[in-house]
Design an enzyme around this catalytic site. Structure first.
Site: not given
Ligand SMILES: CC(C)(COP(=O)(O)OP(=O)(O)OC[C@H]1O[C@@H](n2cnc3c(N)ncnc32)[C@H](O)[C@@H]1OP(=O)(O)O)[C@@H](O)C(=O)NCCC(=O)NCCS
Length: 189
Positions: A115, A124
């Protein structure tokens, strides 16, 4: 998803599809003026990137298209909620009482908005993400799959919240946070 709404889908335009589509592929974006002239007045931007979706929506409006909201017949939207133009509310999503979802947003599959929430334009909410009551999500913010946000929290404009994170405090504009509880990270990509 549009098949569960009242819209009749004429087809898709844009870059050639890399895989199967649920509608006919008509051609590239140059076709849009002819489609408008032949009576197709509504268009949907099926692009996940929030900034690209915002830009393409502006281009459609400049051409003269309307971008109505598309709400799945399998979503639950409170009669007191407001869904603005160009927003997709996908299968299984819930939008609770007095919540407002801004223009061009995506409320993805099974996302839940409780709510009195406000979701900014071109935000998104990823699949299965959950907003408790009185949460504010800023313009263009992206919440990854399975994100949770506790009550009365603000996630600023153009923030990114990583998949599976739990947001327990306000997130400043443009920040990326991950984890449980969600903490800022410096992104590598
Ligand atoms: C947050 C996010 C955007 C970061 O992506 P990125 O910039 O490529 O980051 P990286 O993969 O280089 O990760 C950087 C650090 O964050 C950590 N990390 C990334 N995503 C994380 C998550 N969701 N939860 C916890 N830790 C996360 C990685 O383990 C890494 O840690 P480290 O530096 O200790 O190795 C991505 O991981 C994510 O969660 N995307 C969501 C995708 C999604 O749900 N899409 C739905 C589409 S409908």
């Amino acid at each position: 998803m549009l098949a569960t709404t009242n819209f009749v889908v004429r087809g898709c335009v844009g870059d050639p599809p890399g895989g199967p589509l649920q509608a006919d592929y008509l051609g590239d974006d140059d076709l849009l003026p002819a489609l408008l002239a032949s009576g197709t007045t509504a268009a949907f931007v099926a692009v996940g990137d929030n900034r690209v979706r915002q830009r393409l929506t502006g281009q459609l409006h400049a051409l003269g298209f309307g971008t109505p909201a598309a709400v799945s017949g399998r979503a639950i939207v409170s009669p007191t909620a407001r869904i603005e133009a160009g927003t997709f509310v996908m299968h299984g999503a819930t939008v609770g009482p007095y919540s407002v979802v801004g223009a061009g947003a995506i409320i993805n599959t099974n996302a839940s908005i409780d709510h009195d929430c406000t979701v900014g334009a071109f935000a998104h909410l990823g699949p299965g993400s959950t907003l408790a009551g009185t949460v504010e999500i800023g313009q263009g913010a992206f919440l990854g799959v399975g994100t949770s946000v506790i009550p009365e929290t603000i996630v600023g404009a153009w923030c990114t919240v990583g998949a599976g994170s739990t947001v327990i405090g306000n997130v400043p504009e443009g920040t990326t946070v991950v984890g449980v509880p969600a903490r800022p990270i410096r992104r590598k990509s």
